[in-house]
Design an enzyme around this catalytic site. Structure first.
Site, PDB file in Angstrom:
ATOM      1  N   TYR A  80       0.499  -1.176  -0.018  1.00  0.00           N
ATOM      2  CA  TYR A  80       0.567   0.215   0.233  1.00  0.00           C
ATOM      3  C   TYR A  80       0.838   1.503   0.235  1.00  0.00           C
ATOM      4  O   TYR A  80       0.540   2.429  -0.947  1.00  0.00           O
ATOM      5  CB  TYR A  80      -0.600  -0.145   1.017  1.00  0.00           C
ATOM      6  CG  TYR A  80      -1.806   0.955   1.405  1.00  0.00           C
ATOM      7  CD1 TYR A  80      -2.720   1.297   0.433  1.00  0.00           C
ATOM      8  CD2 TYR A  80      -1.412   2.822   1.466  1.00  0.00           C
ATOM      9  CE1 TYR A  80      -3.947   1.686   0.848  1.00  0.00           C
ATOM     10  CE2 TYR A  80      -2.446   3.324   2.222  1.00  0.00           C
ATOM     11  CZ  TYR A  80      -4.027   2.612   1.181  1.00  0.00           C
ATOM     12  OH  TYR A  80      -5.117   4.604   1.227  1.00  0.00           O
ATOM     13  N   PHE A 132      -9.853  19.102 -24.691  1.00  0.00           N
ATOM     14  CA  PHE A 132      -9.922  17.797 -25.054  1.00  0.00           C
ATOM     15  C   PHE A 132     -11.444  17.220 -23.913  1.00  0.00           C
ATOM     16  O   PHE A 132     -11.953  18.154 -23.227  1.00  0.00           O
ATOM     17  CB  PHE A 132      -8.949  16.789 -24.482  1.00  0.00           C
ATOM     18  CG  PHE A 132      -9.458  15.199 -24.410  1.00  0.00           C
ATOM     19  CD1 PHE A 132      -9.639  14.380 -26.024  1.00  0.00           C
ATOM     20  CD2 PHE A 132      -9.330  14.424 -23.192  1.00  0.00           C
ATOM     21  CE1 PHE A 132     -10.011  13.406 -25.818  1.00  0.00           C
ATOM     22  CE2 PHE A 132      -9.877  13.487 -23.538  1.00  0.00           C
ATOM     23  CZ  PHE A 132     -10.358  12.612 -25.273  1.00  0.00           C
ATOM     24  N   THR A 133     -11.989  15.984 -24.678  1.00  0.00           N
ATOM     25  CA  THR A 133     -13.508  16.374 -23.663  1.00  0.00           C
ATOM     26  C   THR A 133     -12.983  16.422 -22.495  1.00  0.00           C
ATOM     27  O   THR A 133     -14.347  16.748 -21.734  1.00  0.00           O
ATOM     28  CB  THR A 133     -14.372  14.929 -24.678  1.00  0.00           C
ATOM     29  OG1 THR A 133     -13.292  14.068 -24.439  1.00  0.00           O
ATOM     30  CG2 THR A 133     -14.545  15.074 -26.073  1.00  0.00           C
ATOM     31  N   ASP A 222      -0.459  18.392 -21.695  1.00  0.00           N
ATOM     32  CA  ASP A 222      -1.140  17.467 -22.164  1.00  0.00           C
ATOM     33  C   ASP A 222      -0.242  16.353 -22.801  1.00  0.00           C
ATOM     34  O   ASP A 222       0.083  16.723 -24.114  1.00  0.00           O
ATOM     35  CB  ASP A 222      -2.630  16.871 -21.990  1.00  0.00           C
ATOM     36  CG  ASP A 222      -3.013  16.146 -22.282  1.00  0.00           C
ATOM     37  OD1 ASP A 222      -2.601  14.901 -22.170  1.00  0.00           O
ATOM     38  OD2 ASP A 222      -4.344  16.257 -22.370  1.00  0.00           O
ATOM     39  N   LYS A 265      -2.501   5.928 -22.338  1.00  0.00           N
ATOM     40  CA  LYS A 265      -1.539   6.187 -24.382  1.00  0.00           C
ATOM     41  C   LYS A 265      -0.358   5.963 -24.385  1.00  0.00           C
ATOM     42  O   LYS A 265       0.520   5.357 -24.748  1.00  0.00           O
ATOM     43  CB  LYS A 265      -2.162   7.623 -24.740  1.00  0.00           C
ATOM     44  CG  LYS A 265      -3.892   7.522 -24.578  1.00  0.00           C
ATOM     45  CD  LYS A 265      -4.484   8.749 -25.422  1.00  0.00           C
ATOM     46  CE  LYS A 265      -5.709   8.549 -25.175  1.00  0.00           C
ATOM     47  NZ  LYS A 265      -5.894   8.545 -26.849  1.00  0.00           N
ATOM     48  N   ARG A 388     -15.751  11.959 -33.416  1.00  0.00           N
ATOM     49  CA  ARG A 388     -15.371  12.929 -32.768  1.00  0.00           C
ATOM     50  C   ARG A 388     -15.839  14.507 -33.952  1.00  0.00           C
ATOM     51  O   ARG A 388     -15.257  14.555 -34.442  1.00  0.00           O
ATOM     52  CB  ARG A 388     -14.055  13.429 -33.644  1.00  0.00           C
ATOM     53  CG  ARG A 388     -12.997  12.150 -32.531  1.00  0.00           C
ATOM     54  CD  ARG A 388     -12.865  12.346 -30.743  1.00  0.00           C
ATOM     55  NE  ARG A 388     -14.189  12.002 -30.327  1.00  0.00           N
ATOM     56  CZ  ARG A 388     -14.060  11.753 -28.468  1.00  0.00           C
ATOM     57  NH1 ARG A 388     -12.330  11.670 -28.370  1.00  0.00           N
ATOM     58  NH2 ARG A 388     -14.777  11.612 -27.804  1.00  0.00           N
ATOM     59  N   PHE A 454     -21.656  10.894 -25.206  1.00  0.00           N
ATOM     60  CA  PHE A 454     -21.351  10.676 -26.211  1.00  0.00           C
ATOM     61  C   PHE A 454     -21.134   9.337 -26.369  1.00  0.00           C
ATOM     62  O   PHE A 454     -21.208   7.725 -26.026  1.00  0.00           O
ATOM     63  CB  PHE A 454     -20.193  11.080 -27.471  1.00  0.00           C
ATOM     64  CG  PHE A 454     -18.340  11.519 -26.272  1.00  0.00           C
ATOM     65  CD1 PHE A 454     -18.550  12.060 -26.202  1.00  0.00           C
ATOM     66  CD2 PHE A 454     -17.606  10.456 -25.961  1.00  0.00           C
ATOM     67  CE1 PHE A 454     -17.835  12.336 -25.231  1.00  0.00           C
ATOM     68  CE2 PHE A 454     -16.869  10.618 -25.942  1.00  0.00           C
ATOM     69  CZ  PHE A 454     -16.603  11.871 -24.989  1.00  0.00           C
TER      70      PHE A 454
HETATM   71  N1  F0G Z   1      -6.142  14.021 -22.500  1.00  0.00           N
HETATM   72  C1  F0G Z   1      -5.757  13.594 -23.678  1.00  0.00           C
HETATM   73  C2  F0G Z   1      -5.195  14.394 -24.926  1.00  0.00           C
HETATM   74  C3  F0G Z   1      -6.723  12.295 -24.097  1.00  0.00           C
HETATM   75  O1  F0G Z   1      -6.730  11.951 -25.667  1.00  0.00           O
HETATM   76  C4  F0G Z   1      -6.848  12.090 -23.255  1.00  0.00           C
HETATM   77  C5  F0G Z   1      -7.859   9.838 -23.079  1.00  0.00           C
HETATM   78  C6  F0G Z   1      -7.031  11.786 -21.864  1.00  0.00           C
HETATM   79  C7  F0G Z   1      -6.740  13.414 -21.748  1.00  0.00           C
HETATM   80  C8  F0G Z   1      -7.513  11.196 -20.465  1.00  0.00           C
HETATM   81  O2  F0G Z   1      -7.072  10.036 -20.122  1.00  0.00           O
HETATM   82  O3  F0G Z   1      -9.013   8.421 -20.599  1.00  0.00           O
HETATM   83  O4  F0G Z   1      -6.795   8.338 -19.535  1.00  0.00           O
HETATM   84  O5  F0G Z   1      -8.496   9.453 -18.095  1.00  0.00           O
HETATM   85  N2  F0G Z   1      -8.335   9.803 -24.396  1.00  0.00           N
HETATM   86  C9  F0G Z   1      -9.014   9.151 -24.863  1.00  0.00           C
HETATM   87  C10 F0G Z   1      -8.939   8.684 -26.452  1.00  0.00           C
HETATM   88  C11 F0G Z   1      -9.936   8.370 -23.908  1.00  0.00           C
HETATM   89  O6  F0G Z   1      -9.957   7.984 -26.872  1.00  0.00           O
HETATM   90  O7  F0G Z   1      -9.016   9.141 -26.922  1.00  0.00           O
HETATM   91  P1  F0G Z   1      -7.852   8.750 -19.538  1.00  0.00           P
END
Ligand code: F0G
Length: 481
Positions: A80, A132-133, A222, A265, A388, A454
């Protein structure tokens, strides 16, 4: 990937890895695919994986791991507090980013949650090269606003600009004059996701950082899609041609105050993290890690994944490793363009991006062109892509739909997962669909969630077009799946 010449002059990337573990795939018949997507509310997120042939939904958490990563997972130190695995990961972070303080978090959006909670308040304005979303959702939930100031070419789907992810330095200067006290940080996104995986240049981030310094505002990077961005800097930015990938990474990091990433990623594992050299930022953000993520030496992650991250980050410094994605994407995009299929150019990282506004221009904007195209692609190929576009937007304050700047279908290329023959299959089916595009129709809401709609919203076709598409497919492909 490799400088291999083919004797007949043909050009294609050759994989610099071999397959040692495989997962069996299914390609179910088109009638079953049609039923599956209707049952999934015309939302590719809601398909079951057993019904999917090539999963090009995302690269998130589905990149292939290396033998080095897999074997490291057996060595994970499961405790832990004070896990040795954490210190290995911290060492990798220090080595590549040269940042002293590291906070683990369970994935990229968890990092965004922590950073937003610390910096964003009502009325805050966060300039960025593009949103980003999940980033936007965290900022707007805290009543802050996103200010997108990419260079104009970012919105130009058919551009030859090599760094469409650049931020417009002049607009950033103007933003500082106009909103000076309301800007808590500036955000740069590597491999800018929503405009087609487009990179920023090293000279751009340097300029943006110097403007942030002048105004005493931190620059947050990011780095989720950093590996593609690193490859493009090495290939496209003359000044840095002789830099190693590690040198480029350190040079980028030097021009930031905080770096965060999704390890789903970057590093081909599953997790996330934030690093900085600023002790005060570190200490403030640290308060939130045990509250939302887990203790400071695991942050909600499995230690096995953390071992894989530690190795994966080092693997990322190898050009032959990070080139596979962008080179496969470039091949697929070039072949589709030859066949007349509209794609985002130049080809970026992350995936091949189709321009739904041109592919299905006959569909009404409010009938979700990109989402409809993603449905049609699944029906004719079993390939799962991701919308997208307008569906990925949030409605405005008055409840009106916001028509997206771009209407794209992303066919993600998880790193080192697909073979060349699978890419050729994808090119063939998408080209056929383009030749039969008038058979594709729109979709409309059935059940609409309030945020990040989405992910699990449900829709249905506006008429019987999916059946007409199926009939034409059967006529042309006979008994083929
Ligand atoms: N920033 C970027 C540029 C991303 O592409 C993503 C995730 C995140 C932050 C969030 O990271 O998923 O680990 O919480 N992109 C995924 C995609 C979901 O399918 O493009 P996460």
């Amino acid at each position: 990937m490799s400088k291999i010449r083919i004797s007949n002059g043909e050009q294609f990337p050759v994989e610099m890895h071999k397959v040692r573990i495989v997962q069996k795939l299914n390609l179910i018949p088109i009638e079953k695919r049609l039923k599956a997507i209707i049952d999934a509310g015309c939302n590719t997120f809601l398909l079951r994986n057993r019904d999917v042939f090539l999963d090009m939904l995302t690269d998130s958490g589905v990149n292939a791991m290396s033998d080095r990563q897999l074997s490291s997972m057996l060595l994970a130190d499961d405790s832990y507090a004070g896990s040795e695995t954490f210190y290995k990961l911290e060492d990798s972070i220090k080595y590549i980013f040269e940042k002293t303080f590291f906070l683990p978090a369970h994935q990229g959006r968890a990092c965004e949650h922590i950073i937003s909670k610390v910096f964003v308040k009502k009325g805050s304005i966060v300039p960025m090269n593009y949103h980003f979303t999940t980033t936007k959702a965290h900022i707007t939930t805290l009543l802050g606003k996103v200010l997108e100031i990419p260079i104009p070419e970012a919105y130009d789907i058919n551009s030859s600009h090599l760094f469409k992810g650049n931020m417009d330095a002049k607009k950033l200067r103007e933003a500082f004059i106009e909103h000076k006290d309301n800007i808590p940080f500036v955000r740069m996104e590597a491999g800018t996701n929503l405009i087609g995986g487009q990179p920023f240049s090293l000279s751009n981030i340097k300029e943006i950082y110097s403007i942030c310094r002048e105004n005493n505002v931190p620059l947050v990077l990011d780095a989720s899609l950093l590996s593609d961005n690193l490859y493009f800097i090495k290939k496209r930015e003359k000044e840095y041609q002789n830099f190693s990938i590690l040198d480029i990474t350190r040079e980028i990091s030097k021009n930031t105050d905080i770096v965060y990433f999704s390890a789903r990623k970057l590093s081909s594992a599953r997790g996330g993290g934030i690093c900085t050299n600023n002790e005060s930022f570190y200490k403030t953000m640290r308060e939130l890690v045990p509250l939302y993520e887990g203790f400071l030496t695991y942050g909600g992650m499995s230690v096995r994944e953390m071992e894989a991250m530690a190795v994966g980050l080092i693997d990322t410094m190898d050009e032959t490793v990070i080139s596979q994605g962008p080179e496969f994407i470039e091949y697929m995009t070039a072949e589709l363009l030859k066949n007349g299929v509209p794609c985002v150019t130049p080809a970026g990282g992350l995936g091949c991006h189709l321009d739904a506004n041109r592919f299905v221009s006959h569909i009404k904007e409010l009938e979700f062109r990109a989402a409809s195209l993603a449905v049609a692609i699944y029906i004719v190929s079993g390939i799962r892509g991701m919308e997208r576009g307008t569906l990925s937007e949030q409605r405005d304050e008055n409840g009106n739909e916001v028509i997206s700047d771009m209407e794209l279908v992303r066919l993600a290329m998880p790193r080192r997962v697909f073979t060349m023959s699978q890419i050729k299959y994808a090119i063939d089916r998408i080209t056929w669909l383009y030749e039969n595009k008038e058979l594709i129709g729109g979709i409309k809401w059935d059940e609409e969630p309030k945020t990040l709609r989405f992910f699990y919203g449900r829709l249905k076709p506006v008429n019987d077009w999916p059946n007409r598409l199926l009939e034409k497919f059967k006529k042309d492909f006979k008994d083929s799946l």
